[in-house]
Design an enzyme around this catalytic site. Structure first.
Site, PDB file in Angstrom:
ATOM      1  N   HIS A   1      40.409 -50.067 -23.528  1.00 15.94           N
ATOM      2  CA  HIS A   1      39.479 -50.168 -22.405  1.00 15.94           C
ATOM      3  C   HIS A   1      38.080 -50.463 -22.928  1.00 15.94           C
ATOM      4  O   HIS A   1      37.395 -51.372 -22.441  1.00 15.94           O
ATOM      5  CB  HIS A   1      39.493 -48.871 -21.588  1.00 15.94           C
TER       6      HIS A   1
ATOM      7  N   TYR B   1      21.924 -52.777 -26.232  1.00 19.29           N
ATOM      8  CA  TYR B   1      20.870 -53.532 -25.551  1.00 19.29           C
ATOM      9  C   TYR B   1      21.281 -54.968 -25.304  1.00 19.29           C
ATOM     10  O   TYR B   1      20.783 -55.610 -24.382  1.00 19.29           O
ATOM     11  CB  TYR B   1      19.558 -53.428 -26.330  1.00 19.29           C
TER      12      TYR B   1
ATOM     13  N   TRP C   1      37.105 -47.429 -29.579  1.00 20.20           N
ATOM     14  CA  TRP C   1      36.580 -48.786 -29.800  1.00 20.20           C
ATOM     15  C   TRP C   1      35.686 -48.830 -31.024  1.00 20.20           C
ATOM     16  O   TRP C   1      35.463 -49.881 -31.601  1.00 20.20           O
ATOM     17  CB  TRP C   1      35.852 -49.295 -28.563  1.00 20.20           C
TER      18      TRP C   1
ATOM     19  N   THR D   1      11.153 -49.007 -21.315  1.00 16.62           N
ATOM     20  CA  THR D   1      12.116 -49.036 -20.210  1.00 16.62           C
ATOM     21  C   THR D   1      11.443 -48.565 -18.932  1.00 16.62           C
ATOM     22  O   THR D   1      11.659 -49.126 -17.851  1.00 16.62           O
ATOM     23  CB  THR D   1      13.331 -48.152 -20.526  1.00 16.62           C
TER      24      THR D   1
ATOM     25  N   HIS E   1      23.972 -49.915 -31.840  1.00 15.74           N
ATOM     26  CA  HIS E   1      22.898 -49.648 -30.893  1.00 15.74           C
ATOM     27  C   HIS E   1      22.255 -50.917 -30.355  1.00 15.74           C
ATOM     28  O   HIS E   1      22.116 -51.049 -29.141  1.00 15.74           O
ATOM     29  CB  HIS E   1      21.876 -48.626 -31.376  1.00 15.74           C
TER      30      HIS E   1
ATOM     31  N   SER F   1      32.419 -66.013 -32.224  1.00 15.76           N
ATOM     32  CA  SER F   1      32.102 -66.593 -30.922  1.00 15.76           C
ATOM     33  C   SER F   1      30.701 -66.189 -30.465  1.00 15.76           C
ATOM     34  O   SER F   1      29.903 -67.030 -30.044  1.00 15.76           O
ATOM     35  CB  SER F   1      33.151 -66.143 -29.911  1.00 15.76           C
ATOM     36  N   SER F   2      30.382 -64.892 -30.583  1.00 16.06           N
ATOM     37  CA  SER F   2      29.070 -64.412 -30.134  1.00 16.06           C
ATOM     38  C   SER F   2      27.943 -65.031 -30.933  1.00 16.06           C
ATOM     39  O   SER F   2      26.907 -65.407 -30.386  1.00 16.06           O
ATOM     40  CB  SER F   2      28.972 -62.894 -30.286  1.00 16.06           C
TER      41      SER F   2
ATOM     42  N   ASP G   1      21.369 -80.122 -20.824  1.00 13.37           N
ATOM     43  CA  ASP G   1      22.553 -79.318 -21.150  1.00 13.37           C
ATOM     44  C   ASP G   1      22.130 -78.314 -22.220  1.00 13.37           C
ATOM     45  O   ASP G   1      20.949 -78.208 -22.526  1.00 13.37           O
ATOM     46  CB  ASP G   1      23.691 -80.217 -21.669  1.00 13.37           C
TER      47      ASP G   1
ATOM     48  N   LYS H   1       9.496 -51.232 -17.320  1.00 12.19           N
ATOM     49  CA  LYS H   1      10.311 -52.157 -16.540  1.00 12.19           C
ATOM     50  C   LYS H   1      10.658 -51.569 -15.168  1.00 12.19           C
ATOM     51  O   LYS H   1      10.522 -52.227 -14.144  1.00 12.19           O
ATOM     52  CB  LYS H   1      11.597 -52.523 -17.300  1.00 12.19           C
TER      53      LYS H   1
ATOM     54  N   SER I   1      15.050 -58.894 -12.792  1.00 17.44           N
ATOM     55  CA  SER I   1      13.691 -59.444 -12.698  1.00 17.44           C
ATOM     56  C   SER I   1      13.663 -60.771 -11.952  1.00 17.44           C
ATOM     57  O   SER I   1      12.592 -61.223 -11.549  1.00 17.44           O
ATOM     58  CB  SER I   1      13.089 -59.639 -14.094  1.00 17.44           C
TER      59      SER I   1
ATOM     60  N   ARG J   1      35.817 -35.671 -24.256  1.00 18.68           N
ATOM     61  CA  ARG J   1      36.278 -36.996 -23.876  1.00 18.68           C
ATOM     62  C   ARG J   1      37.474 -37.383 -24.739  1.00 18.68           C
ATOM     63  O   ARG J   1      37.754 -36.742 -25.751  1.00 18.68           O
ATOM     64  CB  ARG J   1      35.154 -38.023 -24.055  1.00 18.68           C
TER      65      ARG J   1
ATOM     66  N   GLU K   1      23.747 -53.529 -29.984  1.00 20.00           N
ATOM     67  CA  GLU K   1      24.808 -54.006 -29.096  1.00 20.00           C
ATOM     68  C   GLU K   1      24.641 -53.434 -27.689  1.00 20.00           C
ATOM     69  O   GLU K   1      24.857 -54.123 -26.692  1.00 20.00           O
ATOM     70  CB  GLU K   1      26.170 -53.609 -29.674  1.00 20.00           C
TER      71      GLU K   1
ATOM     72  N   HIS L   1      21.210 -41.837 -33.572  1.00 17.23           N
ATOM     73  CA  HIS L   1      21.308 -40.867 -32.476  1.00 17.23           C
ATOM     74  C   HIS L   1      22.739 -40.807 -31.928  1.00 17.23           C
ATOM     75  O   HIS L   1      23.037 -39.959 -31.106  1.00 17.23           O
ATOM     76  CB  HIS L   1      20.283 -41.136 -31.365  1.00 17.23           C
ATOM     77  N   HIS L   2      23.600 -41.711 -32.398  1.00 16.64           N
ATOM     78  CA  HIS L   2      25.008 -41.612 -32.029  1.00 16.64           C
ATOM     79  C   HIS L   2      25.739 -40.627 -32.935  1.00 16.64           C
ATOM     80  O   HIS L   2      26.929 -40.406 -32.759  1.00 16.64           O
ATOM     81  CB  HIS L   2      25.680 -42.984 -32.134  1.00 16.64           C
TER      82      HIS L   2
END
Lengths: 288, 542
Positions: free
Chosen positions: B82, B262, B147, B333, B258, B174-175, B111, B336, B273, B455, B260, B307-308
């Protein structure tokens, strides 16, 4: 400002990308199968690599034909430049991960296993006999005793080879810009020769490491970082050398003009990049 | 600067305004940014349903305490797959699809800068996910270590390890290629007059996101390559016995992980926006501050990764550094959030479906932000770590954040893509049903986590039964609601009778709205003449 000189070339559909996808799928799923001891994986992987090679040849053939056919203006050139710069940046970050692993183990993991900082009880109860040092294959002496390469033999020679190749490719570039064709071809060939010698020495060093120094991929963290860093670098030098060969052929065919030769410059950038990575390797893997 | 320029260079086959003939030729070989954008979006929607069906299995198992439906191994497979599918298959490709469709139109380009590469960026993905999903049918099943693929647990897997790792390598390739293309497009393909500080915020958000992608995807590739060699080639990167350290994997992984996070939210900021000023009929408040806040968040994302891993046993100084660094992110943040609210303040607001999603985004993403700040506190995190509080937190930012923004964007630009208006009634039903069910789904998980429910575990104490049942009901409801989304899209594209106008929305600004609806196959064959008032939402002259 962009888009000031008209005509941006947008190619029509291309079948090479989907070729490449099948090639990647074959290469990687074949490798995965092979690693899990399915012999058929070997053949799937070989087929995948063959597809990838066909794809690269076909794709670059299209691009070169279009380029020689005068379809690319300054702006297309700018897109290629940006593409190459950011591709090299991604490569830098890839090596960064392995350098990071090297620094982390040397600065933190090994000292902690030796009882520094919060690692006191780890050391006391798990591996009381282990004292932190570098090079190390860890407290369990994984892979057995090994000897490291002296930086002042082949590695120093390799450093000189790559640095000189950086000089020769620059001379070749100047020759291209001033229209000295013979000098261009000579110094580009010299660059390829220096690169090939580097790869030869590196292969010899690996042979020595495995057969006389007992230094292998399995030699704990030292072997891991040593072989993955130098190995990925070696792969990049090999790719760079192949790219240089293609560029030499294109120079010989007269594809490049004094002020329109991005293919040459892209490969030169790439070559300088593997050069710089090597300097990092020489300092942090071999000397320090 | 330059007046009207000649058309893009004619190409023998496809550069006049006709689409290539033949299904395969059009979709397999395409170099057209709109076709590739469509492919990305359809792929993403498909993955959203596959990943979502795994979430349904998880919620079904957790409907009641006790082991109900699936084996623990399969449950672990579901949580791992998932995560992988939703992150790499649903959210990221959806944003890249939106970028493909919109960026050339927003900056006045014909293009994308590198059209062939663009095709390959997309066409790697289906093959990568074929490899990943195929692991579920192999002996031993798919990845079960989450994951994040932490060693040593992830290395205990069978055949799936090599396949999963190689598939992630392909997603990374790809990314990276997609991101390179996006940067080259934005920096090199802008029409005269579209200066950097006049670009729409969505374009800015993608410029910064693409930089993040190129910076961190290779690091992930490095980390999983080390996993691979540890399992198959005898290296000791993550084996303490050989001098390595399993915690090192977490450091390298989260150095990718991290930014990632964002990567999955900055384009959402860009979308909101765009939407908020349109339906407020006001310029975006503080355009430059919005751009700088994006850049600031991107910079901070590189120095907060640990922090993870507060509970992993880092030195105290490390925990403190990463705690303060993380809390700093609340400042840009906050800028924003306040700017979106201030944009709405005093505006002539209307609440069409895109605006509803954008408003829900501002509110619900803020809830995810608040739980994020509480997770950033080291002492509090010692309790929250690995509980459902974390699950609630990141689903608020990723579902009601990223996914809501994507849905809002689809409603916002669908009339431009298809030339028809979607059904506003069913769009609103989709929105309200989603907004209510998603809160029923995730809000109780805060309480579960605070009460200590871990979890990634298929069974739980009976004390957690009520909230879990509520959460599962919300989950099934939210999942079923997304079928309405598909219905609205299909209706709009194939059956809707209501033609969309050029501008579609009364308050919409930007170059994409100067093109007809549906947008022509090739966007700006002539660079448009651009005036300041046409661009970005806001007076950007000062």
């Amino acid at each position: 400002m962009a888009q000031t000189q008209g005509a941006y070339y947008v190619p029509h559909g291309s079948h090479w990308p989907i070729f490449g996808s099948f090639g990647l799928l074959g290469t990687l799923s074949g490798a995965a199968l092979w690693m899990d001891d399915f012999v058929v994986g070997k053949f799937i992987m070989a087929a995948g690599i063959a597809l990838l090679i066909v794809m690269l040849i076909g794709w670059f053939h299209s691009v070169i034909t279009e380029s020689v056919g005068g379809k690319y203006n300054q702006q297309v050139d700018g897109s290629f430049r940006l593409g190459m710069i950011w591709f090299i940046f991604s490569e830098v970050m890839f090596f960064g991960a392995f350098f990071g692993a090297l620094f982390y183990t040397r600065m933190f993991a090994i000292p902690w296993l030796g009882g520094a900082g919060d690692g006191a009880s780890t050391n006391e109860f798990l591996w009381p006999a282990f004292t932190a040092m570098w090079p190390s294959n860890g407290p369990a002496d994984i892979g057995g005793q090994f000897t490291t390469m002296s930086p002042w033999g082949i590695p120093l020679l390799n450093t000189l080879l790559l640095l000189s190749s950086g000089v020769t490719i620059t001379i070749a570039h100047h020759a291209l810009r001033t229209g000295h064709r013979a000098r261009l071809l000579t110094f580009l060939a010299l660059t390829i020769l220096l690169g090939a010698t580097f790869i030869g020495f590196q292969a010899y060093e690996y042979y020595e490491a495995y057969h006389h120094y007992n230094l292998t991929l399995g030699s704990g963290i030292y072997g891991s970082t040593f072989f993955l860093l130098t190995g990925f670098h070696g792969v990049h030098v090999t790719l760079g050398a192949i790219m240089l060969c293609v560029i030499w052929a294109r120079c010989a065919k007269g594809h490049f003009s004094r002020d329109h030769h991005f293919g040459f410059e892209a490969v030169a950038w790439y070559w300088h990049f593997v050069d710089v990575v090597w300097l990092g390797l020489f300092v942090f893997v071999y000397v320090l | 600067m330059a007046a009207v320029n000649p058309a893009i260079q004619p190409d023998v086959h496809a550069s006049h305004d006709h689409k290539p003939h033949g299904f395969l030729h059009r979709w397999l070989f395409t170099t057209n940014h709109k076709d590739i954008g469509t492919l990305y979006l359809i792929f993403s929607l498909t993955m959203f349903f596959i990943g979502g069906s795994f979430a349904m299995v998880i919620r079904a198992e957790l409907f009641q305490p006790g082991m109900q439906l699936v084996q623990p191994e399969f449950f672990n497979e579901m949580t791992s797959m998932h995560g992988l599918i939703m992150i790499f298959g649903a959210i990221m490709p959806a944003f890249v699809g939106l970028a493909n469709w919109m960026l050339p139109m927003m900056i006045g380009a014909p293009d994308m800068a590198l059209p062939r590469l663009n095709n390959w960026s997309f066409w790697i993905l289906p093959f990568a996910f074929l490899m990943l999903i195929s692991t579920m049918f192999m002996p031993g099943g798919g990845p079960q270590g989450g994951w994040t693929m932490y060693p040593p647990l992830a290395l205990e897997g069978g055949m799936n390890v090599a396949f999963a790792i190689f598939s992630v390598h392909m997603m990374g390739i790809s990314s990276i290629m997609g991101a390179i293309n996006i940067i080259a497009t934005i920096l090199n393909m802008r029409a005269p007059g579209v200066d950097l500080l006049r670009m729409p915020v969505f374009v800015w958000s993608w410029l910064i996101t693409a930089f993040l992608l190129i910076a961190v995807m290779p690091v992930l590739a490095g980390a999983i390559t080390m996993l691979l060699t540890d399992k198959y080639f005898g290296t000791s990167f993550f084996h303490a016995a050989g001098g390595g350290d399993p915690v090192m994997y977490q450091h390298i992984f989260w150095f990718f992980g991290h930014p990632e996070v964002y990567i999955m939210i900055l384009p959402a900021f860009g979308i909101v926006s765009e939407i908020v000023p349109t339906f407020s009929r006001k310029p975006l408040f503080g355009y430059q501050a919005m751009v700088y806040a994006l850049a600031c968040i991107a910079f901070l994302s590189f120095i907060v990764w640990a922090h993870h891993m507060f509970t992993v046993g880092m030195p105290l100084g490390g925990n403190l550094f990463f705690m303060y660094g993380t809390m700093l992110i609340a400042i840009p943040t906050g800028v924003k959030i306040f700017n979106w609210v201030t944009t709405m303040w005093g505006g002539s607001l209307t609440f069409e479906t895109p605006m509803l999603f954008a408003c829900a985004f501002v509110i619900l993403f803020s809830i995810g932000g608040f739980s994020g700040v509480s997770l950033a506190l080291v002492p509090a995190d010692f309790q929250y770590q690995d509980t459902f509080f974390v699950v609630a937190h990141f689903h608020y930012v990723l579902v009601t954040g990223a996914a809501f923004a994507i849905m809002g964007a689809v409603y916002y630009w669908l009339p431009k893509w298809s030339g028809h208006m979607y059904s506003e009634k069913w769009g609103k039903i989709h929105f309200w049903s989603s907004a209510i069910s998603v809160n029923l789904l995730f809000f109780p998980q805060h309480f579960l986590g605070l009460a200590g429910m871990p979890r990634r575990i298929p069974d739980y104490n009976v004390a957690f039964a009520d909230f879990n049942m509520l959460s599962s009901i919300g989950g099934f409801w939210f999942g079923a609601t997304q079928l309405i989304f598909v219905g609205v899209i299909i209706h709009c594209v194939y059956f809707s009778k209501q033609r969309a106008t050029e501008r579609v929305w009364e308050g919409a600004k930007g170059l994409e709205w100067t093109l007809p609806s549906p947008a022509p196959y090739h966007s700006f064959t002539h660079p448009p003449v651009v005036t300041a008032g046409m661009l970005a939402h806001g007076d950007v002259s000062h």
